[in-house]
Design an enzyme around this catalytic site. Structure first.
Site, PDB file in Angstrom:
ATOM      1  N   SER A  88       0.863  -1.172   0.000  1.00 12.79           N
ATOM      2  CA  SER A  88       0.000   0.000   0.000  1.00 12.79           C
ATOM      3  C   SER A  88       0.911   1.238   0.000  1.00 12.79           C
ATOM      4  O   SER A  88       2.138   1.100  -0.083  1.00 12.79           O
ATOM      5  CB  SER A  88      -0.929  -0.123   1.196  1.00 12.79           C
ATOM      6  N   LEU A  89       0.345   2.403   0.023  1.00 15.02           N
ATOM      7  CA  LEU A  89       1.166   3.611  -0.080  1.00 15.02           C
ATOM      8  C   LEU A  89       1.094   4.440   1.186  1.00 15.02           C
ATOM      9  O   LEU A  89       0.023   4.587   1.783  1.00 15.02           O
ATOM     10  CB  LEU A  89       0.656   4.489  -1.239  1.00 15.02           C
ATOM     11  N   GLU A 119       0.817  10.605 -10.841  1.00 15.15           N
ATOM     12  CA  GLU A 119      -0.374   9.961 -11.404  1.00 15.15           C
ATOM     13  C   GLU A 119      -1.575  10.306 -10.537  1.00 15.15           C
ATOM     14  O   GLU A 119      -1.406  10.648  -9.366  1.00 15.15           O
ATOM     15  CB  GLU A 119      -0.207   8.430 -11.381  1.00 15.15           C
ATOM     16  N   LYS A 121      -4.543   9.394  -8.173  1.00 15.89           N
ATOM     17  CA  LYS A 121      -4.832   8.259  -7.296  1.00 15.89           C
ATOM     18  C   LYS A 121      -6.330   7.973  -7.410  1.00 15.89           C
ATOM     19  O   LYS A 121      -7.163   8.739  -6.924  1.00 15.89           O
ATOM     20  CB  LYS A 121      -4.451   8.571  -5.850  1.00 15.89           C
ATOM     21  N   ASP A 123      -9.744   6.295  -6.681  1.00 15.36           N
ATOM     22  CA  ASP A 123     -10.316   5.677  -5.486  1.00 15.36           C
ATOM     23  C   ASP A 123     -11.131   4.448  -5.877  1.00 15.36           C
ATOM     24  O   ASP A 123     -12.346   4.498  -6.024  1.00 15.36           O
ATOM     25  CB  ASP A 123     -11.189   6.696  -4.742  1.00 15.36           C
ATOM     26  N   ARG A 142      -6.467  -7.147  -4.392  1.00 16.63           N
ATOM     27  CA  ARG A 142      -5.289  -6.872  -3.575  1.00 16.63           C
ATOM     28  C   ARG A 142      -5.348  -7.636  -2.249  1.00 16.63           C
ATOM     29  O   ARG A 142      -4.333  -8.094  -1.730  1.00 16.63           O
ATOM     30  CB  ARG A 142      -5.193  -5.370  -3.293  1.00 16.63           C
ATOM     31  N   TYR A 228      -1.374   0.623 -13.871  1.00 16.59           N
ATOM     32  CA  TYR A 228      -0.207   1.472 -13.647  1.00 16.59           C
ATOM     33  C   TYR A 228       1.099   0.720 -13.432  1.00 16.59           C
ATOM     34  O   TYR A 228       2.143   1.337 -13.331  1.00 16.59           O
ATOM     35  CB  TYR A 228      -0.438   2.474 -12.504  1.00 16.59           C
ATOM     36  N   LYS A 291       5.652   8.909  -7.804  1.00 17.81           N
ATOM     37  CA  LYS A 291       6.538   7.745  -7.875  1.00 17.81           C
ATOM     38  C   LYS A 291       7.899   8.154  -8.413  1.00 17.81           C
ATOM     39  O   LYS A 291       7.959   8.892  -9.408  1.00 17.81           O
ATOM     40  CB  LYS A 291       5.945   6.683  -8.811  1.00 17.81           C
ATOM     41  N   LYS A 315      -2.573  13.354  -0.827  1.00 16.44           N
ATOM     42  CA  LYS A 315      -4.033  13.387  -0.873  1.00 16.44           C
ATOM     43  C   LYS A 315      -4.593  14.781  -1.146  1.00 16.44           C
ATOM     44  O   LYS A 315      -3.983  15.782  -0.777  1.00 16.44           O
ATOM     45  CB  LYS A 315      -4.596  12.889   0.467  1.00 16.44           C
ATOM     46  N   CYS A 409     -46.618  24.507  12.985  1.00 16.05           N
ATOM     47  CA  CYS A 409     -46.308  23.539  11.942  1.00 16.05           C
ATOM     48  C   CYS A 409     -46.583  24.185  10.580  1.00 16.05           C
ATOM     49  O   CYS A 409     -47.669  24.735  10.365  1.00 16.05           O
ATOM     50  CB  CYS A 409     -47.179  22.296  12.136  1.00 16.05           C
ATOM     51  N   CYS A 412     -49.891  22.281   9.002  1.00 14.06           N
ATOM     52  CA  CYS A 412     -51.258  22.377   9.541  1.00 14.06           C
ATOM     53  C   CYS A 412     -51.432  23.563  10.489  1.00 14.06           C
ATOM     54  O   CYS A 412     -52.511  23.754  11.045  1.00 14.06           O
ATOM     55  CB  CYS A 412     -51.634  21.080  10.247  1.00 14.06           C
ATOM     56  N   CYS A 427     -44.618  18.707  15.617  1.00 11.62           N
ATOM     57  CA  CYS A 427     -45.964  19.257  15.463  1.00 11.62           C
ATOM     58  C   CYS A 427     -46.853  18.507  16.446  1.00 11.62           C
ATOM     59  O   CYS A 427     -46.805  17.283  16.517  1.00 11.62           O
ATOM     60  CB  CYS A 427     -46.450  19.027  14.034  1.00 11.62           C
ATOM     61  N   CYS A 432     -52.061  15.844  11.825  1.00  9.47           N
ATOM     62  CA  CYS A 432     -51.417  16.745  10.866  1.00  9.47           C
ATOM     63  C   CYS A 432     -51.345  16.039   9.500  1.00  9.47           C
ATOM     64  O   CYS A 432     -50.921  14.883   9.424  1.00  9.47           O
ATOM     65  CB  CYS A 432     -50.013  17.077  11.351  1.00  9.47           C
TER      66      CYS A 432
END
Ligand code: IVH
Length: 670
Positions: A88-89, A119, A121, A123, A142, A228, A291, A315, A409, A412, A427, A432
């Site tokens: 993972s990063l 690049e 990212k 999601d 993964r 990638y 990278k 991010k 209300c 009503c 109310c 109502c």
């Protein structure tokens, strides 16, 4: 993120709390595919923990969520080991942190020019795809980074992935599977029409889709993939940039926005450019990946146990937009709750036009100091529903108008009241029209009396023409009345009357739920029906009797007693009985006579109509048993969405499986 200075004891407590929180959300996110917080909020929790652990390394334990690569994969498909781990990063949120990343690199490879590939990212979900002799051979998720699930047949449905390539060597490509917004919206729309729970975001929808058991259905979801990385046996690519070109050359889809940058400043420009442009994309982009370009340098840098040292994700801030509040309207719900809703100048946020946002209640408006005419910052962070983050007070012109919470209300004109200690204003008029409207919609909804065709438009017409003044009036509607309504021919009128007639036979738990008693959800309704077996006995029971039932607390008990003591509800019960609705729960007759007696069930995957607890309760109430693992003694395996390995075991042992529809039918909940 705060950078408080803690004593070791305070840090220990904070770390413990954070770990618990992260652990909870990790499970929600990675295993249940049901996030309760946005990715950004989650990232922040993790960052905070990492920071604290860095300050107090003596407090790091192997159990800390910072000490693992990822989550274990949910088995269900065959588990496959990756040739090399799919790491993972590490991530960062500021340019300073990105500079720290470069500094760490320069310590290991000093006096060398470092070039980067920036690049987007995406999601989505990391995927590994293999080709043998030029043919697509395997697709694996993964998973936990070391092992993933073999989802070959599902990956194969991705149209942009070539099934043959002009490269005879054994190759592996890696990339990100994602769901374009358009497809995401279509899927959710269909789910909403079917009364199924909606996916919170495209990432979850993609994850759910990849794990569907029916490739046809997967194909209809229109997943897509950007690649990638490429590994060709015996032929190392010289750089990331060359890898991308090679992928392109072989016919793979690569993200067109990737850029070769000769300095960190160029990377920053790329980041800035895309933080603004990402909302124009048809897919979710949550940052950029930086990278080191040269493979030689990458190899020198290597990896920590969790992340490569040559790549990092930078991010974007959470998805936010500014817009103006044109008005604040009050919605009156079934329980008479008055909810303020901001009517917004429509604004596009991650591909979706937002024109309303709930303001929850009076206190929320005061707390955030929200006025009509204000420019506000809204955020869609992982969730579909946007929230108001803050008011941009510097943009005020003086023309903004404070919102006065109504004392009457809006529907009503009866007085409203806000009980001590509660945030909700209601109310006070029991009849109502807004309450009646919402009650009718709830009553006819799929999980309640399931009166197909009786939706918003029809309910509004029935109310407008005064054909329905109370709930039981539904049962005295006449064909000639309905035919007078707009777009109601004789066929559709007859269909509706048939549906209404059919609803009289629905079982007692549905009827109790349909009554809309405060705090009495489906599960409570089921428990009440099982305990009292008919509505008359139930309506006369006391708080003490109710709290003896498992899962029924004093709040629910009091609410039920209150409901059945209201004269208008006593009248309602009488009228519904006269109309011929089913008031007794026959399934509970005698043990031994129960329909599922002696049958053993195993549940796997997520059902859309019931929670696991509800399904178990239904089975048990009908005399069946629910166990957690499949054996020769299992009668049925009930299979929901994203099932686990139990389904394979069932096939192996020849145990029949039931889809949700078949199961619902079997237990009379269809
Ligand atoms: S490179 C060792 N590039 O982000 C390098 N990952 O948070 C590993 N992702 O697991 C991945 N877009 O699933 C890379 N352009 C991109 C990406 C990307 C999305 C995902 C990937 C990874 C996760 C890490």
């Amino acid at each position: 993120m705060s950078t408080k200075h803690f004593s070791q004891k305070q840090a220990g407590q904070k770390i413990h709390k954070l770990r618990e929180k992260i652990k909870h959300h990790e499970k929600k996110y990675y295993i249940d595919n049901d996030p309760q917080i946005s990715d950004y909020e989650f990232d922040m929790l993790l960052k905070e923990l990492e920071k604290l652990e860095k300050q107090f390394p003596q407090l790091i334990t192997p159990e800390s969520p910072t000490q693992r690569v990822g989550e274990q994969s949910i088995s269900g498909f065959t588990s496959v080991e990756h040739d090399t781990p799919m790491l993972s990063l590490d991530n960062c949120f500021s340019f300073e942190e990105l500079e720290d990343f470069e500094e760490r690199i320069k310590k290991i490879v000093p006096d060398e020019k470092i070039e980067y590939v920036a690049e987007l990212k995406i999601d989505g979900l990391g995927i590994s795809v293999k080709y043998r002799d030029g043919n697509f051979s395997q697709g694996v998720t993964r998973g936990d980074g070391f092992r993933g699930d073999d989802v070959t047949l599902n990956v194969k449905t991705i149209r942009s992935l070539p099934l043959t390539i002009s490269e005879p060597h054994e190759i592996e490509v890696r990339g990100e599977v994602y769901l374009p917004f358009q497809s995401f919206q279509k899927i959710n729309q269909k789910r909403s029409e079917n009364g199924e729970t909606l996916f919170a975001n495209p990432r979850n929808a993609a994850a759910g889709s990849l794990r569907l058991l029916n490739p046809k259905e997967v194909a209809s979801r229109h997943l897509d993939v950007f690649l990638y990385s490429i590994f060709i046996k015996g032929k190392e690519q010289k750089s990331q940039w060359k890898s991308l070109q090679k992928l392109k050359e072989l016919g793979f889809k690569i993200n067109p926005s990737s850029r070769l940058c000769s300095s960190l400043d160029e990377v920053l420009s790329f980041w800035k450019e895309w933080s603004e442009k990402r909302d124009q994309m048809d897919y979710d982009v949550d940052g950029i990946v930086v990278k080191v370009d040269s493979t030689r340098q990458q190899n020198i840098l290597g990896s920590t146990a969790k992340f490569p040292r040559w790549a990092i994700s930078f991010k974007f801030p959470a998805r936010q937009a500014t817009t103006q509040i044109k008005d604040i309207k009050i919605q009156v719900g079934r329980t008479g709750a008055l909810t303020p809703v901001a009517i917004l100048e429509p604004v596009k946020l991650s591909g979706i036009i937002i024109s309303r946002s709930t303001l929850h209640n009076e206190d929320e408006i005061r707390r955030k100091d929200i006025k009509i005419g204000d420019t506000i910052l809204i955020e869609r962070s992982g969730d579909v529903i946007p929230k108001v983050v803050s008011v941009m007070k510097e943009r005020r012109t003086g023309k903004e108008v404070s919102f006065v919470f109504p004392t009457q209300c809006p529907v009503c004109q009866s007085s409203t009241f806000r009980p001590e200690g509660e945030a909700i204003t209601r109310c006070e008029n029991p009849s109502c029209p807004a309450k009646l409207r919402e009650s009718l919609l709830h009553f006819s909804s799929r999980r309640a009396m399931n009166i197909e065709g009786l939706g918003e438009a029809l309910v509004d017409m029935l109310l407008e023409k005064k054909l329905v003044k109370t709930l039981p009036d539904l049962y005295s509607l006449k064909q000639e009345d309905l035919e007078k309504l707009e777009r109601m021919g004789s066929k559709s009128s007859q269909n509706l009357l048939d549906e209404i007639e059919r609803s009289k036979k629905r079982d007692l738990p549905r009827l109790i739920f349909a009554l809309g008693i405060r705090y009495a959800g489906e599960r409570t309704a089921q428990a009440l029906a099982s305990r009292f077996k008919d509505l008359k006995t139930l309506s006369k029971a006391s708080v003490e009797e109710f709290i003896q039932i498992e899962d029924v607390g004093p709040k629910v008990a009091e609410s039920v007693v209150f409901f059945f003591n209201q004269p208008e509800n006593i009248e309602l019960m009488n009228k519904l009985r006269e109309a011929g609705l089913n008031f007794s729960y026959e399934r509970q007759a005698k043990p031994g006579e129960l329909p599922l007696a002696g049958q053993t069930f195993v549940l796997t995957g997520t059902l859309s109509k019931f929670t696991r607890e509800e399904a178990s309760e239904i089975i048990e109430n009908q005399g069946g048993t629910v166990t957690s693992s499949v054996s020769k003694k299992t009668t049925y395996v009930v299979v929901g969405e994203s099932p686990g390995s139990k389904i394979e075991k069932a096939h192996k042992l020849g145990i029949p499986t039931l889809g949700e529809k078949e199961f619902s039918k079997l237990v009379g909940k269809d």
